[in-house]
Write an enzyme that holds these catalytic residues in place. Structure first.
Site, PDB file in Angstrom:
ATOM      1  CB  SER A 109       6.028   3.884  12.901  1.00  0.00           C
ATOM      2  OG  SER A 109       4.951   3.197  13.471  1.00  0.00           O
ATOM      3  CE1 TYR A 132      -0.514   0.456  10.579  1.00  0.00           C
ATOM      4  CE2 TYR A 132       0.725   1.056  12.532  1.00  0.00           C
ATOM      5  CZ  TYR A 132       0.574   0.283  11.402  1.00  0.00           C
ATOM      6  OH  TYR A 132       1.513  -0.666  11.084  1.00  0.00           O
ATOM      7  CB  THR A 158      -0.287   1.923   7.063  1.00  0.00           C
ATOM      8  OG1 THR A 158       1.006   2.515   7.016  1.00  0.00           O
ATOM      9  CG2 THR A 158      -0.144   0.418   6.935  1.00  0.00           C
ATOM     10  CE  LYS A 255       4.892   1.386   4.841  1.00  0.00           C
ATOM     11  NZ  LYS A 255       4.441   0.133   5.458  1.00  0.00           N
ATOM     12  CG  HIS A 279       2.922  -4.032   7.101  1.00  0.00           C
ATOM     13  ND1 HIS A 279       2.081  -2.953   7.221  1.00  0.00           N
ATOM     14  CD2 HIS A 279       3.621  -4.082   8.261  1.00  0.00           C
ATOM     15  CE1 HIS A 279       2.252  -2.396   8.410  1.00  0.00           C
ATOM     16  NE2 HIS A 279       3.186  -3.055   9.056  1.00  0.00           N
TER      17      HIS A 279
HETATM   18  C1  LIG Z   1       9.874  -4.426  12.629  1.00  0.00           C
HETATM   19  C2  LIG Z   1       8.979  -3.757  11.628  1.00  0.00           C
HETATM   20  C3  LIG Z   1       8.038  -2.834  12.064  1.00  0.00           C
HETATM   21  C4  LIG Z   1       7.202  -2.196  11.145  1.00  0.00           C
HETATM   22  N1  LIG Z   1       6.326  -1.251  11.594  1.00  0.00           N
HETATM   23  C5  LIG Z   1       5.533  -0.607  10.697  1.00  0.00           C
HETATM   24  C6  LIG Z   1       4.637   0.409  11.130  1.00  0.00           C
HETATM   25  O1  LIG Z   1       4.573   0.748  12.303  1.00  0.00           O
HETATM   26  N2  LIG Z   1       3.856   0.996  10.196  1.00  0.00           N
HETATM   27  C7  LIG Z   1       3.913   0.655   8.866  1.00  0.00           C
HETATM   28  O2  LIG Z   1       3.177   1.201   8.045  1.00  0.00           O
HETATM   29  N3  LIG Z   1       4.760  -0.297   8.438  1.00  0.00           N
HETATM   30  C8  LIG Z   1       5.572  -0.920   9.310  1.00  0.00           C
HETATM   31  N4  LIG Z   1       6.446  -1.880   8.864  1.00  0.00           N
HETATM   32  C9  LIG Z   1       6.534  -2.172   7.418  1.00  0.00           C
HETATM   33  C10 LIG Z   1       7.589  -1.285   6.748  1.00  0.00           C
HETATM   34  O3  LIG Z   1       7.155   0.046   6.670  1.00  0.00           O
HETATM   35  C11 LIG Z   1       7.859  -1.769   5.317  1.00  0.00           C
HETATM   36  O4  LIG Z   1       6.656  -1.805   4.614  1.00  0.00           O
HETATM   37  C12 LIG Z   1       8.509  -3.146   5.295  1.00  0.00           C
HETATM   38  O5  LIG Z   1       9.539  -3.196   6.259  1.00  0.00           O
HETATM   39  C13 LIG Z   1       9.068  -3.430   3.912  1.00  0.00           C
HETATM   40  O6  LIG Z   1       9.665  -4.683   3.870  1.00  0.00           O
HETATM   41  P1  LIG Z   1      11.232  -4.919   4.128  1.00  0.00           P
HETATM   42  O7  LIG Z   1      11.418  -4.969   5.595  1.00  0.00           O
HETATM   43  O8  LIG Z   1      11.509  -6.185   3.436  1.00  0.00           O
HETATM   44  O9  LIG Z   1      11.959  -3.755   3.512  1.00  0.00           O
HETATM   45  C14 LIG Z   1       7.287  -2.523   9.766  1.00  0.00           C
HETATM   46  C15 LIG Z   1       8.243  -3.450   9.334  1.00  0.00           C
HETATM   47  C16 LIG Z   1       9.086  -4.065  10.247  1.00  0.00           C
HETATM   48  C17 LIG Z   1      10.110  -5.042   9.737  1.00  0.00           C
END
Ligand SMILES: Cc1cc2nc3c(=O)[nH]c(=O)nc-3n(C[C@H](O)[C@H](O)[C@H](O)COP(=O)(O)O)c2cc1C
Length: 382
Positions: A109, A132, A158, A255, A279
């Protein structure tokens, strides 16, 4: 409950809940508003049944495939997630090492707590950097240049986080980075001494200033709250996405695409892949589930762009259903985050092993020997 008691992703969630202070658990587990989308992301898979073939000679099967030009041992990507060293002191290092061991794509990330350079130097499994877009163009440029120098295989831009979602559990439990010490948060840390001792003695309270990427680029310490409200560029549009793709010059993924129209635009700007994603339900509550959108997007642009079904995946059968619907592969965050939080690298490795075994077992039970045999004829919608 111990690591050896974990037999599926839901078990890791329970163990993480047991081991983490509640503000930290709520940050991982929570989602936006009423959390309808988060729960639909997983239940969407229940609306479809698998139709197995038998007597197919499945002694030897191959779960590997090529995604975004790189070979992956499983049709599963570890999606980029923020602040992993807050969840467990081993953080991104544990997840990256596990991805390396299983030869999977690892996503780091923009808000990671380990540097681009350190991850880039780890192993030869495929790696993507999640970008980002900041108002500060110099910061965007410096991140892209660092990824180029560290030889990342792809950038995932993203596009669903133009503003931060309203994560009510975090508002209630007071998750903040760096942590704010209130009587309630101090109590939550005191009640989880293992996490608290790791955080104090291994991390020395030092980590969550976004110092690895954001502050390194801006020279300014930054809290995550300020980051979302002040730093992200809400004027981000297709023209800027195309410029970023040009500037990066390598494999490019968007994304957070959810609509057919946007998937077509992604093809037009020359993206190599899209992650159909909301997300993990953390942004627009009420958004459709990624799995629900795979069919129409695959019908519109399949063959022109790779399609990754991101979110809600908790089982091997979910991965198979996503692929049979038309996705190139699946991806997820919480499927490894619960395990990281519960037990560090051994946890992540056990979670991946469980999903790998489920994928292998379920392919055999479906009568398929390679992932390209997963087609829509194998599915029935209820
Ligand atoms: C705690 C957490 C932090 C996340 N941080 C980011 C991030 O920094 N950048 C991003 O594009 N997506 C982030 N995501 C989204 C994940 O990349 C992903 O799209 C998402 O976890 C998919 O859903 P799932 O948790 O049900 O697999 C985050 C998700 C979680 C749970």
């Amino acid at each position: 409950m111990r690591l050896s008691d974990c037999h599926n992703i839901a078990d890791f969630r329970r163990l993480a809940k047991q081991r983490l202070p509640w503000p930290v658990f709520d940050y991982i587990d929570g989602a936006a508003d009423d959390e309808l989308t988060k729960s639909r992301n997983t239940t969407a898979f229940d609306d479809v049944d698998l139709v197995p073939d038998v007597l197919a000679g499945v002694e030897t099967i191959d779960t590997s495939l090529t995604v975004m030009g790189r070979k992956s041992a499983l049709p599963l990507i570890l999606s980029p997630t923020a602040l992993q060293r807050v969840f467990h002191w081993q953080g991104e290092r544990a997840v990256a090492r596990a991805a390396q061991k299983f030869n999977l794509w690892f996503g780091i990330s923009s808000l990671a707590t380990v540097s681009i350079e350190e991850i880039g130097a780890m192993g030869d499994n495929p790696k993507m950097f999640q970008l980002y877009v900041h108002k500060d163009k110099g910061l965007n440029r410096s991140m892209i240049e660092r990824c180029q120098a560290a030889k990342f295989d792809a950038i995932a831009l993203t596009v669903d986080t133009i503003v931060g979602g309203k994560r009510e559990r975090c508002l209630r439990s007071g998750f903040s980075s760096p942590p704010r010490f209130t009587p309630s948060s101090l109590l939550s840390y005191a009640l989880k001494p293992r996490w608290a001792l790791d955080y104090v003695f291994r991390e020395k309270f030092a980590l969550p200033n976004l110092d690895t990427h954001v502050s390194a680029g801006t020279g300014e310490a930054m809290s995550i709250q300020r980051y979302f409200t002040e730093m992200l560029d809400q004027s981000l549009d297709w023209k800027m996405a195309a410029q970023i793709r040009e500037e990066w010059g390598g494999t490019f993924c968007l994304k957070g695409v959810m609509s057919v129209a946007d998937a077509r635009r992604a093809v037009e700007i020359g993206a190599d892949a899209i992650m159909i994603s909301n997300h993990g339900g953390r942004q627009l509550d009420g958004s459709r589930a990624p799995f629900d959108q795979v069919r129409e997007i695959a019908d519109a642009v399949g063959g022109q762009i790779e399609i990754i079904c991101d979110g809600g995946v908790r089982r091997g059968t979910h991965v198979l259903k996503a692929m049979a619907s038309g996705a190139t592969c699946a991806s997820g965050g919480r499927l490894y985050l619960y395990a990281l939080a519960a037990a560090g690298q051994p946890g992540v490795e056990r979670a991946i092993t469980i999903l790998k075994e489920e994928i292998e077992r379920d392919m055999k039970l479906m009568g398929v020997t390679s992932v390209d045999q997963l087609t829509r004829e194998r599915l029935r919608w209820r």
